[in-house]
Write an enzyme that holds these catalytic residues in place. Structure first.
Site, PDB file in Angstrom:
ATOM      1  N   PRO A   1       0.835  -1.220   0.000  1.00 40.76           N
ATOM      2  CG  PRO A   1      -0.711  -1.550   1.694  1.00 40.76           C
ATOM      3  CD  PRO A   1       0.594  -2.050   1.167  1.00 40.76           C
ATOM      4  CD  GLU A   2       3.123   2.822  -4.263  1.00 40.88           C
ATOM      5  OE1 GLU A   2       3.184   3.978  -4.711  1.00 40.88           O
ATOM      6  OE2 GLU A   2       3.468   1.818  -4.923  1.00 40.88           O
TER       7      GLU A   2
END
Ligand SMILES: [Zn+2]
Length: 300
Positions: free
Chosen positions: A2-3
């Site tokens: 996840p960014e």
């Protein structure tokens, strides 16, 4: 992994579920989540805390309690959070923690790869902890093309590697760096310090556009990422380059290329993102005019 857009999408769903709620019961099922601290002790410390805010800093979820303490959650490779009425979530072999809230709902943390972390900090600890690890937020107004130029100055490493460094900018990762560089028409191997003003402006716009697009699609679901309501993001259907080697570039039709930069799979358009850009009027190759002027070819 996840960014920024994925963590922000999680935050937006968790915020209304958590703010104002008291943590009635906390169970930490995997000691790795809170190490080096004792999981039973951390669970006891969390019980009774009431949530004041759910914020995000880079890829960290920042749960602020009314007491001033802060729980920093980092999803790392494969962490995800689910929110559901108590008893609605089935037994999960990858469940690492469960929090029961005072409205009868549960928040469950699952993590297949087990790299995620929960860190409970005292009121005066969270600010310095985050500031040491995370640079400016790219979607805040303080982030300008000039600021980006300052961050890239005197950095000889490839621009992709510098953007992956969380101290350069908060929350960029492998996906959105590739997408931003494609939008900016900049080759991922360009030494960061060599970008001119026009390229910095394009990159600044590209970073914001790529991140905003990701948030609008609630992130990208490639493997384990899921939203707290169990839904998934759809950004993966709209990648311009990431994971698309061999497919035609949306802008020019050239097949997207794949390389390894900073140890990461990297996708780019070899035509739109040339490794050596043509001079745009600044200092650069002047061999042709010179040789014309002097009437003979320069020996290179
Ligand atoms: Zn192209």
């Amino acid at each position: 992994m996840p960014e920024l857009p994925e963590v922000e999408s999680v935050r937006r769903q968790l915020e209304p579920a958590l703010v104002g709620r008291r943590l009635e019961h906390v169970e930490i099922l995997d000691g790795r989540l809170v190490r080096p601290y004792d999981p039973a002790e951390v669970a006891t410390e969390l019980q009774g805390e009431r949530v004041a805010a759910v914020e995000r800093r880079g890829k960290y979820l920042v749960v602020r309690f009314e007491s001033g303490r802060v729980l920093l959650i980092h999803l790392r490779m494969s962490g995800s959070l689910r929110h559901a009425p108590h008893g609605a979530l089935q037994d999960d072999p990858h469940g690492r923690a469960v929090v029961r809230l005072d409205d009868g709902s549960d928040v469950a943390y699952r993590d297949v790869r087990r790299f995620g972390t929960w860190l409970l900090l005292e009121p005066d600890e969270a600010g310095p902890y985050l500031d040491a690890r995370v640079g400016v937020e790219p979607l805040e107004t303080i982030f300008t093309a000039r600021h980006l130029g300052d961050r890239l100055a005197r950095r000889r490493a490839p621009v992709k590697a510098v953007l992956l460094d969380q101290r350069t900018l908060a929350g960029m990762g492998n996906i959105y760096v590739d997408e931003a560089l494609w939008r900016a028409r900049i080759h991922p191997l360009r030494p960061a310090e060599t970008l001119d003003d026009g390229e910095l402006r394009r990159l600044h716009r590209g970073i914001r556009a790529a991140l905003e697009h990701g948030i609008a699609r609630q992130g990208s679901t490639l493997r384990d990422y899921a939203l707290p309501d169990g839904g998934s993001g759809s950004m993966q259907d709209e990648f311009r380059v990431y994971g698309r080697d061999g497919e035609p570039c949306d802008r020019c039709g050239t097949p997207i290329a794949k390389a390894r930069v900073a140890g990461r799979g990297t996708w780019f358009c070899p035509s739109c993102q040339p490794e050596r850009p043509r001079s745009t009027g600044g200092p650069g190759p002047v061999a042709e005019p010179d040789s014309l002027h002097t009437g003979h070819r320069r020996q290179l």
